[in-house]
Design an enzyme around this catalytic site. Sequence first.
Site, short mmCIF file in Angstrom:
data_model
loop_
_atom_site.label_atom_id
_atom_site.label_comp_id
_atom_site.label_asym_id
_atom_site.label_seq_id
_atom_site.Cartn_x
_atom_site.Cartn_y
_atom_site.Cartn_z
N VAL A 1 15.64 51.65 65.65
CA VAL A 1 15.51 51.73 64.19
C VAL A 1 14.44 52.76 63.87
O VAL A 1 13.26 52.57 64.18
CB VAL A 1 15.14 50.36 63.58
CG1 VAL A 1 15.12 50.45 62.06
CG2 VAL A 1 16.10 49.28 64.06
N GLU A 2 14.83 53.85 63.26
CA GLU A 2 13.87 54.90 62.94
C GLU A 2 14.29 55.63 61.67
O GLU A 2 15.36 55.37 61.11
CB GLU A 2 13.71 55.87 64.11
CG GLU A 2 15.00 56.45 64.66
CD GLU A 2 14.75 57.35 65.87
OE1 GLU A 2 14.02 58.35 65.71
OE2 GLU A 2 15.27 57.06 66.95
#
Length: 533
Positions: free
Chosen positions: A176-177
């Site tokens: 998740v970025e």
Amino acid sequence: MSAVDPRTMPDPPGPELSPLRVFIAVLVLIAAGTGAFFALQDAAGDRTARAAAASREAPWFAPYVDATLTPTVAFQERASNPARDVVLGFVVAGAQADQACTPTWGTYATLPDAATTYDLDRRIAQVRGQGGDAVISFGGQANSELAVACDRPDDLAAAYRSVVDRYSVDTVDFDVEGAAVADTAANARRAAAIKSVQDGVRAKHGHLAVWLTLPVTPQGLNPDALAVVRAMLAAKVDLAGVNIMAMDFGTPSAAKDLRKAVLSSITATRAQLPVVFGRAGVKLSAAHLWAKLGVTVMIGQNDVDAERLSVADARAVGAFAASHGLARVSAWSLNRDSQCGATFAVLRTHSNFCSGAAQKPLEFSKVLAAQLRGGARSTAAAVTAADALPEAATGTTVDDPKKSPYPIWQPQQAYPENYKVVWHQAVYIAKWYSQGATPDAPNVTPGNAPWRLIGPVLATDRQPVLKRLPAGTHPSWSATHVYTAGAKVLFHGLPYQAGWYTEGERPGDTGQGGGPSPWKPLFTIPGEPKAVD
């Protein structure tokens, strides 16, 4: 929190706390909410944690692989991947509006398409056949992670479940970025969906390890990243751990000493874990807190110009992980684990195919794999679907055309580069033009072998069905007719064209005396590197 070099930190003595001091410490915790009280307890148990780490399963190393980047990396080969395990990225939502809840590999291929385009199912089976495992990673820097694109909870859970089921995975990773980190609605959907999937696996007496891979600073996780962790814990997901992306810091301190920044990000995140887990009602010992942590580094040149991770830096990270009992170490990426420039190193190069550092081939992976000998499956029981097991597991080496996805290798046939064949219940691909070279010939140096092993024939494999043309499209082949170059015929409904004068030579057979056939297929044979025009 200031950046502290963990190499300069001695093991602290046991605490000698009077009731007054304990009371003061509790007040500080309540007032500040910084986790100082937990940090005191953890520091006191650090020596115990290190001792416990030595008796547990060793940390595991698994490099990331960009599964859709071509030319593809032969991660299923020991010669191309020194690690036991591999993290395959990235599963994302489809690119089209009606594919928001459809899992795809990088938007390029659906799960079934990837089985043929990238031989992904087969290559994963090969990794497992060698005692390793494949971790599937969702998300990544580009495209949309499924939870971001799919706002239908049931469909999102079904999408995750389809990936877990197809690849029989017992460990998944959520990278998740970017904007996704701060998407609170997506974070809640992801947590609820994966909780449902995890419960379903547990109901079948299995276990699904779930990892969160998050961006980090030398001072630890920022509030948005911590919120992603909290969302998972709030949904009661059994979180295997937090894997920090210790790269691309973009700070003067990181530019000056990237190794120090990486190690600082590890210790700073470790100090945050007892607070975030503790507030979710999960009380862990100091040793188990280290085991809830993983780190991923970008080998060689990072995206930030001034940040470069050397082989020596990677070795230091691996040593730290081993001595402190981290669960995992990963690297971005196996695709890049080679020197830019065949003879002379080309440094500071930003590339998906080489590191931009001075190194030997696969040196980063070899160093980390040698230090970290654990396995990803040590923390998750296998959940293996019967139809994912290779036929080769039965011990037979007899190739059945009806169960072979590609042509069975023939010694008299000439095979160009990238041609795929079946031989002794395994699939091979030609590295260059060859004829008569047995794909599994013993005592052949891997670099000199014309064939590369892709993986086993799977229980689900079947002979492809070729599209046959209607009668009359071309004249039917006749054994008594004389054909000249350019003549077209149908044989069993398949079109062929004569390359030269021929009589009595049946299409599909080898030519006279074992030579090439005069008949050129006007259709794509499964296994051919490209379609015939």
